[in-house]
Scaffold this motif. Structure first.
Motif, short mmCIF file in Angstrom:
data_model
loop_
_atom_site.label_atom_id
_atom_site.label_comp_id
_atom_site.label_asym_id
_atom_site.label_seq_id
_atom_site.Cartn_x
_atom_site.Cartn_y
_atom_site.Cartn_z
N TRP A 7 0.83 -1.19 0.00
CA TRP A 7 0.00 0.00 0.00
C TRP A 7 0.87 1.25 0.00
O TRP A 7 2.05 1.22 0.40
CB TRP A 7 -0.96 -0.01 1.18
N VAL A 8 0.30 2.35 -0.49
CA VAL A 8 0.98 3.63 -0.58
C VAL A 8 0.12 4.67 0.13
O VAL A 8 -1.07 4.81 -0.18
CB VAL A 8 1.20 4.04 -2.05
N PRO A 9 0.65 5.40 1.10
CA PRO A 9 -0.15 6.42 1.81
C PRO A 9 -0.61 7.54 0.88
O PRO A 9 -0.05 7.77 -0.19
CB PRO A 9 0.83 6.95 2.86
N ALA A 10 -1.66 8.23 1.32
CA ALA A 10 -2.16 9.39 0.58
C ALA A 10 -1.08 10.47 0.55
O ALA A 10 -0.37 10.68 1.54
CB ALA A 10 -3.42 9.92 1.25
N GLN A 11 -0.97 11.14 -0.58
CA GLN A 11 0.04 12.20 -0.70
C GLN A 11 -0.21 13.04 -1.95
O GLN A 11 -0.90 12.61 -2.87
CB GLN A 11 1.44 11.61 -0.75
N VAL A 12 0.39 14.23 -1.96
CA VAL A 12 0.38 15.09 -3.14
C VAL A 12 1.60 14.74 -3.97
O VAL A 12 2.72 14.68 -3.45
CB VAL A 12 0.39 16.58 -2.75
N ARG A 13 1.40 14.52 -5.26
CA ARG A 13 2.49 14.18 -6.15
C ARG A 13 2.19 14.70 -7.55
O ARG A 13 1.02 14.96 -7.87
CB ARG A 13 2.75 12.67 -6.18
N PRO A 14 3.18 14.86 -8.42
CA PRO A 14 2.93 15.33 -9.78
C PRO A 14 2.07 14.33 -10.56
O PRO A 14 2.25 13.12 -10.44
CB PRO A 14 4.33 15.45 -10.39
N ALA A 15 1.13 14.84 -11.35
CA ALA A 15 0.30 14.01 -12.22
C ALA A 15 0.49 14.48 -13.66
O ALA A 15 0.69 15.67 -13.91
CB ALA A 15 -1.16 14.09 -11.82
N TYR A 16 0.41 13.54 -14.59
CA TYR A 16 0.71 13.81 -15.99
C TYR A 16 -0.57 13.67 -16.81
O TYR A 16 -1.11 12.56 -16.95
CB TYR A 16 1.77 12.83 -16.50
N PHE A 17 -1.06 14.78 -17.36
CA PHE A 17 -2.30 14.78 -18.12
C PHE A 17 -2.03 15.26 -19.55
O PHE A 17 -1.39 16.29 -19.76
CB PHE A 17 -3.35 15.69 -17.48
N ILE A 77 1.77 18.95 -16.45
CA ILE A 77 2.20 18.19 -15.27
C ILE A 77 1.86 19.07 -14.08
O ILE A 77 2.36 20.20 -13.97
CB ILE A 77 3.70 17.88 -15.30
N VAL A 78 1.01 18.59 -13.20
CA VAL A 78 0.49 19.42 -12.12
C VAL A 78 0.40 18.61 -10.83
O VAL A 78 0.07 17.41 -10.87
CB VAL A 78 -0.90 19.98 -12.51
N PRO A 79 0.73 19.21 -9.70
CA PRO A 79 0.60 18.47 -8.43
C PRO A 79 -0.86 18.31 -8.02
O PRO A 79 -1.63 19.27 -8.05
CB PRO A 79 1.37 19.34 -7.43
N VAL A 80 -1.24 17.09 -7.65
CA VAL A 80 -2.60 16.81 -7.21
C VAL A 80 -2.54 15.83 -6.04
O VAL A 80 -1.57 15.09 -5.88
CB VAL A 80 -3.47 16.20 -8.34
N PRO A 81 -3.58 15.80 -5.22
CA PRO A 81 -3.59 14.85 -4.10
C PRO A 81 -4.12 13.49 -4.54
O PRO A 81 -5.10 13.41 -5.29
CB PRO A 81 -4.54 15.51 -3.10
N TYR A 82 -3.47 12.44 -4.11
CA TYR A 82 -3.93 11.08 -4.36
C TYR A 82 -4.41 10.46 -3.04
O TYR A 82 -3.78 10.69 -2.00
CB TYR A 82 -2.81 10.21 -4.92
N PRO A 83 -5.46 9.66 -3.09
CA PRO A 83 -5.84 8.91 -1.88
C PRO A 83 -4.85 7.78 -1.65
O PRO A 83 -4.03 7.45 -2.52
CB PRO A 83 -7.23 8.38 -2.24
N ALA A 84 -4.91 7.18 -0.47
CA ALA A 84 -4.10 5.98 -0.21
C ALA A 84 -4.49 4.90 -1.22
O ALA A 84 -5.66 4.77 -1.60
CB ALA A 84 -4.32 5.50 1.21
N HIS A 85 -3.49 4.15 -1.67
CA HIS A 85 -3.74 3.14 -2.69
C HIS A 85 -3.21 1.77 -2.28
O HIS A 85 -2.24 1.66 -1.51
CB HIS A 85 -3.06 3.55 -4.01
N LEU A 86 -3.86 0.74 -2.81
CA LEU A 86 -3.42 -0.64 -2.69
C LEU A 86 -2.99 -1.13 -4.07
O LEU A 86 -3.70 -0.90 -5.06
CB LEU A 86 -4.58 -1.52 -2.18
#
Length: 258
Positions: A88-98, A115-124
């Protein structure tokens, strides 16, 4: 190492398939173990054998186990098995590529390649030899067997939960050392469009594209997990839940290992 033994596997002819090394569940099977001898020219020859016993299997399993290098597992690893790796990966803000191929009108940020920073929820993540499952988690902590899974909001993920690889390089090994490669495939690849059925995986107006655009425009620091629906691999066909029972982490692992 020297070639010393051979194991021959037999099963009913109707269950045989050249494309598979496994046995059908209802197929009768038999195995024998043979010494390997050398002929006059030094070539290996399979000698007469005896029925393979469980004692033989235990001996060979122990011998094979001694060749496996012990591995210290990081805290984020949930399942480590030769055929499945889950973490699993904790929730965090990271760059996203659109780079949306057909962006809808009215977007503030994602109408152009960015490429813009966005928040991601925790992931499995659940990696197998055939693919990579990607799921969102309802809370930002290590999941347990009864943790309910959510659809991932990542555009490169099919509604059934599998990553759409496209031209993304695949990791060569199913190993802890490959986890950074799997995560790069998810988080550092370009999102060009939502996959079919993803409009059913999130609540609210505008779907996932407008949700991501809003998060990018507001420079949000936290993903609104409440907008993600419970994971249901059959939702693509009907737009509503096909199972009354929520999919949990434990159920997913059991289903993956079948």
């Amino acid at each position: 190492m020297a070639l010393t033994s051979a194991i021959l596997l037999y099963r009913t002819e109707r269950a045989y398939g050249a494309e598979s090394y496994g046995a059908a569940r209802d197929a009768a099977a038999f195995a024998s173990i043979h010494a390997v001898e050398q002929d006059a020219d030094g070539r290996p020859v399979i000698a007469a054998g005896t029925p393979l016993s469980r004692a033989h299997l235990r001996q060979w399993a122990e011998a094979l186990g001694r060749t496996v290098v012990p591995e210290i597992l990081p805290a984020n690893i949930l399942v480590a098995h030769p055929d499945i790796l889950a973490w699993w990966v904790p929730a965090q803000v990271r760059p996203a590529y659109f780079a949306l191929s057909t962006p809808p009108k009215g977007l503030e940020i994602l109408s152009a390649r960015t490429i813009v920073p966005v928040p991601y929820p925790a992931h499995l993540f659940v990696a197998t030899r055939s693919g990579l499952g990607v799921y969102a988690l309802p809370v930002n902590r290590r999941p347990m067997a009864d943790t309910r899974l959510l659809h991932s909001p990542i555009l490169n993920v099919f509604v059934e939960g599998q990553l759409c690889w496209g031209n993304i390089p695949r990791p060569r090994a199913l190993a802890v050392a490959s986890i950074p490669d799997f995560e790069r495939a998810v988080f550092d690849s370009w999102s060009t469009h939502p996959n079919p059925g993803q409009e059913f995986t999130v609540t609210g107006r505008g779907g996932l594209v407008r949700l991501w655009d809003d998060l990018a425009a507001r420079r949000a620091r936290r993903f609104p997990v409440r907008r993600l629906k419970s994971f249901d691999p059959g939702i693509r066909r009907q737009g509503r839940r096909t199972s009354a029972e929520p999919m949990t982490f434990g159920k997913l692992i059991e289903r993956t290992m079948r």
